[in-house]
Design a protein around this motif. Structure first.
Motif, PDB file in Angstrom:
ATOM      1  N   GLY A 206      15.574  15.240   4.868  1.00 18.33           N
ATOM      2  CA  GLY A 206      16.573  15.875   5.708  1.00 18.33           C
ATOM      3  C   GLY A 206      16.081  15.994   7.129  1.00 18.33           C
ATOM      4  N   THR A 207      16.855  15.494   8.086  1.00 16.30           N
ATOM      5  CA  THR A 207      16.471  15.607   9.493  1.00 16.30           C
ATOM      6  C   THR A 207      17.702  15.560  10.374  1.00 16.30           C
ATOM      7  N   ASP A 208      17.614  16.214  11.522  1.00 18.31           N
ATOM      8  CA  ASP A 208      18.603  16.050  12.573  1.00 18.31           C
ATOM      9  C   ASP A 208      18.010  15.259  13.740  1.00 18.31           C
ATOM     10  N   SER A 209      16.848  14.665  13.546  1.00 18.49           N
ATOM     11  CA  SER A 209      16.196  13.849  14.572  1.00 18.49           C
ATOM     12  C   SER A 209      16.517  12.383  14.321  1.00 18.49           C
ATOM     13  N   MET A 210      17.549  11.889  14.984  1.00 20.49           N
ATOM     14  CA  MET A 210      17.924  10.491  14.772  1.00 20.49           C
ATOM     15  C   MET A 210      16.855   9.532  15.275  1.00 20.49           C
ATOM     16  N   THR A 211      16.025  10.006  16.208  1.00 19.44           N
ATOM     17  CA  THR A 211      14.908   9.197  16.685  1.00 19.44           C
ATOM     18  C   THR A 211      13.991   8.796  15.540  1.00 19.44           C
ATOM     19  N   ALA A 212      13.839   9.678  14.546  1.00 18.48           N
ATOM     20  CA  ALA A 212      12.979   9.369  13.408  1.00 18.48           C
ATOM     21  C   ALA A 212      13.517   8.200  12.597  1.00 18.48           C
ATOM     22  N   LEU A 213      14.826   8.053  12.552  1.00 22.98           N
ATOM     23  CA  LEU A 213      15.426   6.944  11.819  1.00 22.98           C
ATOM     24  C   LEU A 213      15.071   5.619  12.487  1.00 22.98           C
ATOM     25  N   VAL A 214      15.108   5.609  13.825  1.00 23.65           N
ATOM     26  CA  VAL A 214      14.732   4.418  14.575  1.00 23.65           C
ATOM     27  C   VAL A 214      13.248   4.119  14.375  1.00 23.65           C
TER      28      VAL A 214
ATOM     29  N   SER B  88      14.296  21.470  -9.855  1.00 22.33           N
ATOM     30  CA  SER B  88      13.821  21.236  -8.482  1.00 22.33           C
ATOM     31  C   SER B  88      14.358  19.930  -7.925  1.00 22.33           C
ATOM     32  N   ASP B  89      15.481  19.466  -8.439  1.00 25.20           N
ATOM     33  CA  ASP B  89      16.011  18.159  -8.045  1.00 25.20           C
ATOM     34  C   ASP B  89      16.331  18.064  -6.561  1.00 25.20           C
ATOM     35  N   SER B  90      16.664  19.186  -5.954  1.00 27.39           N
ATOM     36  CA  SER B  90      17.075  19.185  -4.545  1.00 27.39           C
ATOM     37  C   SER B  90      15.916  19.407  -3.584  1.00 27.39           C
ATOM     38  N   LEU B  91      14.697  19.391  -4.078  1.00 28.82           N
ATOM     39  CA  LEU B  91      13.538  19.771  -3.263  1.00 28.82           C
ATOM     40  C   LEU B  91      13.449  19.000  -1.955  1.00 28.82           C
ATOM     41  N   ILE B  92      13.684  17.683  -1.988  1.00 36.94           N
ATOM     42  CA  ILE B  92      13.474  16.870  -0.785  1.00 36.94           C
ATOM     43  C   ILE B  92      14.497  17.158   0.317  1.00 36.94           C
ATOM     44  N   PHE B  93      15.501  17.981   0.014  1.00 38.20           N
ATOM     45  CA  PHE B  93      16.487  18.365   1.025  1.00 38.20           C
ATOM     46  C   PHE B  93      16.366  19.835   1.419  1.00 38.20           C
ATOM     47  N   ARG B  94      15.319  20.512   0.995  1.00 37.21           N
ATOM     48  CA  ARG B  94      15.229  21.958   1.194  1.00 37.21           C
ATOM     49  C   ARG B  94      14.591  22.367   2.523  1.00 37.21           C
ATOM     50  N   LEU B  95      13.997  21.424   3.255  1.00 41.30           N
ATOM     51  CA  LEU B  95      13.452  21.734   4.581  1.00 41.30           C
ATOM     52  C   LEU B  95      13.949  20.672   5.550  1.00 41.30           C
ATOM     53  N   HIS B  96      14.864  21.081   6.416  1.00 39.10           N
ATOM     54  CA  HIS B  96      15.526  20.161   7.342  1.00 39.10           C
ATOM     55  C   HIS B  96      14.851  20.241   8.706  1.00 39.10           C
ATOM     56  N   ASP B  97      14.619  19.097   9.322  1.00 37.40           N
ATOM     57  CA  ASP B  97      13.961  19.021  10.629  1.00 37.40           C
ATOM     58  C   ASP B  97      14.954  19.348  11.735  1.00 37.40           C
ATOM     59  N   PHE B  98      14.715  20.483  12.413  1.00 39.27           N
ATOM     60  CA  PHE B  98      15.520  20.903  13.559  1.00 39.27           C
ATOM     61  C   PHE B  98      14.750  20.744  14.879  1.00 39.27           C
ATOM     62  N   GLY B  99      13.659  19.981  14.888  1.00 41.34           N
ATOM     63  CA  GLY B  99      12.691  20.079  15.978  1.00 41.34           C
ATOM     64  C   GLY B  99      12.885  19.178  17.174  1.00 41.34           C
ATOM     65  N   SER B 100      13.892  18.319  17.177  1.00 46.59           N
ATOM     66  CA  SER B 100      13.974  17.302  18.220  1.00 46.59           C
ATOM     67  C   SER B 100      14.006  17.884  19.631  1.00 46.59           C
ATOM     68  N   ARG B 101      14.821  18.894  19.860  1.00 48.71           N
ATOM     69  CA  ARG B 101      14.948  19.437  21.213  1.00 48.71           C
ATOM     70  C   ARG B 101      13.728  20.216  21.656  1.00 48.71           C
TER      71      ARG B 101
ATOM     72  N   SER C  51       7.750  17.863  22.636  1.00 53.92           N
ATOM     73  CA  SER C  51       7.279  17.666  24.005  1.00 53.92           C
ATOM     74  C   SER C  51       7.732  16.347  24.615  1.00 53.92           C
ATOM     75  N   SER C  52       8.135  15.386  23.791  1.00 53.37           N
ATOM     76  CA  SER C  52       8.564  14.096  24.327  1.00 53.37           C
ATOM     77  C   SER C  52       9.351  13.341  23.265  1.00 53.37           C
ATOM     78  N   HIS C  53      10.007  12.276  23.707  1.00 50.97           N
ATOM     79  CA  HIS C  53      10.752  11.424  22.792  1.00 50.97           C
ATOM     80  C   HIS C  53       9.820  10.814  21.753  1.00 50.97           C
ATOM     81  N   GLU C  54       8.637  10.362  22.175  1.00 51.60           N
ATOM     82  CA  GLU C  54       7.701   9.770  21.226  1.00 51.60           C
ATOM     83  C   GLU C  54       7.167  10.813  20.247  1.00 51.60           C
ATOM     84  N   SER C  55       6.995  12.043  20.711  1.00 51.83           N
ATOM     85  CA  SER C  55       6.583  13.105  19.791  1.00 51.83           C
ATOM     86  C   SER C  55       7.612  13.292  18.692  1.00 51.83           C
TER      87      SER C  55
END
Length: 465
Positions: free
Chosen positions: A202-210, A168-181, A184-188
């Motif tokens: 794993g995420t495609d929401s760069m806002t989360a990195l900030v 299960s070594d790859s578990l933390i990469f098995r659910l990727h966040d596609f939710g940015s678009r 309901s808002s930038h803060e959400s």
């Protein structure tokens, strides 16, 4: 003239709160309220309070805020407690005379238990704990619900990997966040996507990195990762007749030893793409590029599509049998399913995959609206309720118990959270703790100061990273 200042804390409340200071009994001094998730299908992963405190409670209320709020509230048809807010500025420098205690962020708490408690520290501000209910409850319920849903999904994927994969070594990469678009808002996005990162990387929401850097001490650490990926526009721009060339370009641009990239492959005919383009024309290029192609279906009934895609890929690329007896595709080809994913559908898909003899190691998931947007306060029945009041020096338990809905019965008294002799978390009255306190609630904010500050790394460890 009305204000356009969204950072005015006085206006960050429900309208009816503005008249409550005259509704409490004479002699009121202190009000204690608590936050809980009353019910739901998931254990609570408590998260988000620190972000709220740093973003909204770290700056003092000013006389300008008071002037602006008075103009808006009175024009809105309501009464305004100007004397109370002015006293807050004069006596406390504009910082809120409150004590907020909570379980450490990342804690896993069964529903129907206190996770946060708030009381005023100055008797002239008995009305203040209830006044910030709107903003405080919102700051807790949304990221905590997302973190709780994300953790549930993690448990489903973990069980599938433990059953059908070599590890299960790859578990933390098995659910990727596609939710940015879809949020309901930038803060959400900032709060929700960051809450997902309590459990995954794993995420495609760069806002989360900030947000991780801004609120959770991750300025020098990258909390999550992504890979190059195609969208329909970058594929359809080549035209239907150029589909093969579009895919070949992806291999040329992003293939290579140790590299991974994703290509959406259903712009026209997913089965043709798998059988004839990926599995025939470009087969040798995929095998020899040294990296991993992740094919992304993006339409159709997810269970059927994922299962059939795996079966077709197995025909074209072959499989081996892993240590658990399940089929695994070659390392250079995988699938990511990001359409129609919810906590419920995810479980059905992995079960269907394993029932067809394939390891869950063949598939990764992307989750968008189901992660960040298809939740609300009722998902886990979040509430903040007053449970005790001090009048003329005497504390009294208060509660609600509607005859029409016992599910909305609230807790009584000043509360604590303990681990009992059976190792179970349980809410008790604070005066039952005795001389040795094992209260899991800890001071987080007192009179304008953030008392404890955790990094996302620490929170992840608490959540069972």
């Amino acid at each position: 003239m009305f204000t356009n200042n969204l950072n005015n804390l006085i206006l960050n409340s429900d309208s009816y709160k503005t008249s409550h200071w005259v509704q409490y009994p004479a002699g009121s001094e202190y009000m204690s309220s608590y936050v809980e998730a009353r019910s739901g299908d998931y254990d609570v992963v408590f998260f988000g309070l620190q972000a709220f405190i740093k973003e909204y409670l770290s700056m003092p209320v000013t006389m300008q805020d008071i002037d602006e709020a008075e103009t808006v509230i009175q024009a809105h048809g309501l009464t305004f407690n100007r004397a109370g807010w002015e006293l807050l500025v004069k006596r406390h420098g504009g910082y809120l005379p409150l004590r907020i205690e909570a379980v450490p962020e990342g804690s896993i708490v069964p529903v129907s238990n206190v996770v946060c408690q708030i009381v005023n520290t100055d008797p002239d501000f008995y009305w203040l704990p209830s006044y910030i209910e709107t903003s405080l409850l919102r700051a807790i319920w949304y990221p905590s619900t997302v973190a709780s849903v994300s953790r549930y999904c993690k448990s489903v994927i973990r069980q599938a990997l433990e059953k059908s994969a070599d590890n299960s070594d790859s578990l933390i990469f098995r659910l990727h966040d596609f939710g940015s678009r879809g949020a309901s808002s930038h803060e959400s996005v900032a709060l929700g996507s960051l809450a997902h990162l309590v459990n995954f990387a794993g995420t495609d929401s760069m806002t989360a990195l900030v947000a991780a850097s801004r609120w959770y001490q991750m300025a020098n650490n990258m909390p999550a990762f992504s890979i190059p990926a195609a969208e329909h526009s970058t594929m359809t721009a080549w035209g239907r007749e150029g589909e093969t060339a579009a895919y070949a370009n992806m291999i040329e641009q992003f293939g290579g030893a140790g590299k991974t990239f994703s290509v959406v492959s259903d712009s026209y005919d997913l089965w043709n793409a798998i059988d004839n383009i990926w599995g025939d024309t470009l087969k040798d290029d995929i095998k020899n590029m040294g990296g991993t192609l992740v094919i992304r279906p993006d339409s159709g009934e997810p269970i059927k599509v994922v299962r059939e895609a795996l079966e077709r890929l197995a025909v074209k690329f072959g499989t081996t049998i892993n240590s658990k007896g399940y089929k695994i595709l070659p390392d250079y080809v995988r699938i990511i399913q990001g359409d129609g994913i919810s906590p419920q559908s995810l479980g059905r898909i992995v079960n269907a995959v394993m029932a067809a003899g394939f390891s869950a190691d063949n598939i990764t998931f992307g989750m968008g609206g189901g992660l960040l947007q298809q939740v609300n306060r009722d998902t886990m029945s979040w509430a903040m309720k007053a449970s005790a009041i001090s009048i003329d020096g005497n504390w009294t338990d208060i509660y609600k118990d509607p005859i029409t809905s016992h599910a909305k019965r609230s807790k009584k008294g000043r509360l604590a959270l303990i681990k009992d002799n059976n190792g179970q978390l349980r809410t008790v009255k604070a005066d039952e703790l005795g001389t040795v306190s094992n209260n899991l609630l800890r001071d987080v904010y007192v009179d304008g100061k953030l008392i404890v500050e955790d990094s996302l790394t620490t929170i992840r460890e608490r959540a069972g990273w």
